[in-house]
Design a protein around this motif. Structure first.
Motif, PDB file in Angstrom:
ATOM      1  N   TYR A 196     -52.751 -19.756  -2.912  1.00 55.48           N
ATOM      2  CA  TYR A 196     -53.977 -19.320  -3.566  1.00 55.48           C
ATOM      3  C   TYR A 196     -55.143 -19.863  -2.742  1.00 55.48           C
ATOM      4  CZ  TYR A 196     -57.441 -18.807  -7.321  1.00 55.48           C
ATOM      5  OH  TYR A 196     -58.545 -18.478  -8.066  1.00 55.48           O
ATOM      6  N   TYR A 197     -56.161 -19.010  -2.542  1.00 55.11           N
ATOM      7  CA  TYR A 197     -57.278 -19.368  -1.666  1.00 55.11           C
ATOM      8  C   TYR A 197     -58.621 -19.177  -2.364  1.00 55.11           C
ATOM      9  CZ  TYR A 197     -53.780 -19.000   2.026  1.00 55.11           C
ATOM     10  OH  TYR A 197     -52.668 -19.172   2.813  1.00 55.11           O
ATOM     11  N   ALA A 198     -59.572 -19.981  -1.952  1.00 56.28           N
ATOM     12  CA  ALA A 198     -60.950 -19.734  -2.352  1.00 56.28           C
ATOM     13  C   ALA A 198     -61.427 -18.445  -1.694  1.00 56.28           C
ATOM     14  CB  ALA A 198     -61.840 -20.900  -1.933  1.00 56.28           C
ATOM     15  N   ASP A 199     -62.290 -17.725  -2.376  1.00 49.62           N
ATOM     16  CA  ASP A 199     -62.784 -16.463  -1.825  1.00 49.62           C
ATOM     17  C   ASP A 199     -63.473 -16.665  -0.479  1.00 49.62           C
ATOM     18  OD1 ASP A 199     -63.740 -14.991  -5.027  1.00 49.62           O
ATOM     19  OD2 ASP A 199     -61.825 -15.057  -3.975  1.00 49.62           O
ATOM     20  N   SER A 200     -64.094 -17.799  -0.295  1.00 49.41           N
ATOM     21  CA  SER A 200     -64.867 -18.053   0.926  1.00 49.41           C
ATOM     22  C   SER A 200     -63.989 -18.187   2.163  1.00 49.41           C
ATOM     23  CB  SER A 200     -65.717 -19.315   0.757  1.00 49.41           C
ATOM     24  OG  SER A 200     -64.890 -20.431   0.467  1.00 49.41           O
ATOM     25  N   VAL A 201     -62.695 -18.438   1.984  1.00 48.65           N
ATOM     26  CA  VAL A 201     -61.815 -18.630   3.140  1.00 48.65           C
ATOM     27  C   VAL A 201     -60.704 -17.598   3.204  1.00 48.65           C
ATOM     28  CG1 VAL A 201     -62.303 -21.101   3.061  1.00 48.65           C
ATOM     29  CG2 VAL A 201     -60.180 -20.228   2.046  1.00 48.65           C
ATOM     30  N   LYS A 202     -60.598 -16.766   2.198  1.00 51.55           N
ATOM     31  CA  LYS A 202     -59.505 -15.795   2.136  1.00 51.55           C
ATOM     32  C   LYS A 202     -59.558 -14.867   3.339  1.00 51.55           C
ATOM     33  CE  LYS A 202     -58.781 -14.747  -2.049  1.00 51.55           C
ATOM     34  NZ  LYS A 202     -58.916 -14.174  -3.408  1.00 51.55           N
ATOM     35  N   GLY A 203     -58.404 -14.690   3.974  1.00 52.61           N
ATOM     36  CA  GLY A 203     -58.333 -13.847   5.163  1.00 52.61           C
ATOM     37  C   GLY A 203     -58.590 -14.589   6.455  1.00 52.61           C
ATOM     38  N   ARG A 204     -59.104 -15.812   6.362  1.00 51.73           N
ATOM     39  CA  ARG A 204     -59.385 -16.612   7.568  1.00 51.73           C
ATOM     40  C   ARG A 204     -58.501 -17.853   7.652  1.00 51.73           C
ATOM     41  NH1 ARG A 204     -64.200 -19.052   8.136  1.00 51.73           N
ATOM     42  NH2 ARG A 204     -64.563 -19.260   5.879  1.00 51.73           N
ATOM     43  N   PHE A 205     -58.182 -18.439   6.490  1.00 45.79           N
ATOM     44  CA  PHE A 205     -57.387 -19.671   6.447  1.00 45.79           C
ATOM     45  C   PHE A 205     -55.999 -19.353   5.914  1.00 45.79           C
ATOM     46  CE2 PHE A 205     -61.057 -22.973   5.808  1.00 45.79           C
ATOM     47  CZ  PHE A 205     -61.708 -22.434   6.896  1.00 45.79           C
ATOM     48  N   THR A 206     -55.010 -20.116   6.377  1.00 44.74           N
ATOM     49  CA  THR A 206     -53.640 -19.978   5.898  1.00 44.74           C
ATOM     50  C   THR A 206     -53.055 -21.352   5.641  1.00 44.74           C
ATOM     51  OG1 THR A 206     -53.315 -17.949   7.190  1.00 44.74           O
ATOM     52  CG2 THR A 206     -51.352 -19.060   6.363  1.00 44.74           C
ATOM     53  N   ILE A 207     -52.547 -21.546   4.429  1.00 44.05           N
ATOM     54  CA  ILE A 207     -51.872 -22.788   4.082  1.00 44.05           C
ATOM     55  C   ILE A 207     -50.373 -22.575   4.182  1.00 44.05           C
ATOM     56  CG2 ILE A 207     -51.853 -22.279   1.586  1.00 44.05           C
ATOM     57  CD1 ILE A 207     -52.269 -25.297   1.100  1.00 44.05           C
ATOM     58  N   SER A 208     -49.664 -23.584   4.676  1.00 42.66           N
ATOM     59  CA  SER A 208     -48.204 -23.510   4.765  1.00 42.66           C
ATOM     60  C   SER A 208     -47.651 -24.923   4.653  1.00 42.66           C
ATOM     61  CB  SER A 208     -47.773 -22.867   6.090  1.00 42.66           C
ATOM     62  OG  SER A 208     -48.213 -23.621   7.189  1.00 42.66           O
ATOM     63  N   ARG A 209     -46.344 -25.018   4.417  1.00 34.21           N
ATOM     64  CA  ARG A 209     -45.712 -26.318   4.315  1.00 34.21           C
ATOM     65  C   ARG A 209     -44.400 -26.343   5.054  1.00 34.21           C
ATOM     66  NH1 ARG A 209     -45.395 -27.775  -1.650  1.00 34.21           N
ATOM     67  NH2 ARG A 209     -44.225 -29.571  -0.863  1.00 34.21           N
ATOM     68  N   GLU A 210     -44.050 -27.515   5.531  1.00 33.07           N
ATOM     69  CA  GLU A 210     -42.785 -27.725   6.223  1.00 33.07           C
ATOM     70  C   GLU A 210     -42.170 -28.983   5.616  1.00 33.07           C
ATOM     71  OE1 GLU A 210     -41.035 -27.860  10.790  1.00 33.07           O
ATOM     72  OE2 GLU A 210     -43.188 -27.776  10.458  1.00 33.07           O
ATOM     73  N   ASP A 211     -41.312 -28.776   4.619  1.00 39.16           N
ATOM     74  CA  ASP A 211     -40.796 -29.908   3.847  1.00 39.16           C
ATOM     75  C   ASP A 211     -39.942 -30.849   4.693  1.00 39.16           C
ATOM     76  OD1 ASP A 211     -40.351 -28.220   0.613  1.00 39.16           O
ATOM     77  OD2 ASP A 211     -42.138 -28.908   1.699  1.00 39.16           O
ATOM     78  N   ALA A 212     -39.276 -30.334   5.699  1.00 37.44           N
ATOM     79  CA  ALA A 212     -38.454 -31.195   6.558  1.00 37.44           C
ATOM     80  C   ALA A 212     -39.296 -32.226   7.293  1.00 37.44           C
ATOM     81  CB  ALA A 212     -37.685 -30.349   7.555  1.00 37.44           C
ATOM     82  N   LYS A 213     -40.597 -31.924   7.446  1.00 36.11           N
ATOM     83  CA  LYS A 213     -41.509 -32.844   8.116  1.00 36.11           C
ATOM     84  C   LYS A 213     -42.497 -33.480   7.154  1.00 36.11           C
ATOM     85  CE  LYS A 213     -41.306 -30.691  12.687  1.00 36.11           C
ATOM     86  NZ  LYS A 213     -42.090 -30.147  13.826  1.00 36.11           N
ATOM     87  N   ASN A 214     -42.317 -33.224   5.848  1.00 34.18           N
ATOM     88  CA  ASN A 214     -43.234 -33.777   4.841  1.00 34.18           C
ATOM     89  C   ASN A 214     -44.691 -33.424   5.163  1.00 34.18           C
ATOM     90  OD1 ASN A 214     -41.034 -34.940   3.581  1.00 34.18           O
ATOM     91  ND2 ASN A 214     -41.895 -37.002   3.532  1.00 34.18           N
ATOM     92  N   THR A 215     -44.912 -32.211   5.602  1.00 36.16           N
ATOM     93  CA  THR A 215     -46.227 -31.848   6.112  1.00 36.16           C
ATOM     94  C   THR A 215     -46.701 -30.521   5.535  1.00 36.16           C
ATOM     95  OG1 THR A 215     -45.837 -33.036   8.183  1.00 36.16           O
ATOM     96  CG2 THR A 215     -47.587 -31.398   8.200  1.00 36.16           C
TER      97      THR A 215
END
Length: 123
Positions: free
Chosen positions: A59-78
């Motif tokens: 879920y993204y704020a409207d101000s960053v939608k389409g420009r920012f991407t959040i992701s996770r890599e649990d094997a690296k706790n990151t």
């Protein structure tokens, strides 16, 4: 108890990109929903993006939608925040946060916070 450490901030020209990282201590990272927030000088801390425990929902704020991407890599706790097409108004200290029970944009519902990393976008 979770300790969060952000990295990857810096100075970039408008239109450029940065990738922020947030690494957590402990062995239960996958049990936390993770969020990114930011705070510019003289302003309140605001929501940027969040990702749920499985990584399947974001879920993204409207101000960053389409420009920012959040992701996770649990094997690296990151958790990552890829920021593209940066604008001067994106300048702020960026914080990551963790919650065992909450997935959303409400800053007060996150339990653990990092120390922040500065992002400066020049025009």
């Amino acid at each position: 108890q979770v300790q969060l450490v952000e990295s990857g901030g810096g100075l970039v020209q408008a239109g450029g990109s940065l990738r922020l990282s947030c690494t957590a201590s402990g062995r239960t990272f996958s049990r936390y929903a993770m969020g990114w927030f930011r705070q510019a000088p003289g302003k309140e801390r605001e929501f940027v993006a969040t990702i749920d425990w499985s990584g399947g929902n974001t879920y993204y704020a409207d101000s960053v939608k389409g420009r920012f991407t959040i992701s996770r890599e649990d094997a690296k706790n990151t958790v990552y925040l890829q920021m593209n097409s940066l604008k001067p108004e994106d300048t702020a200290v960026y914080y990551c946060a963790a919650s065992r029970v909450y997935f959303g944009y409400d800053v007060v519902k996150y339990d653990y916070w990092g120390q922040g990393t500065q992002v400066t976008v020049s025009s």
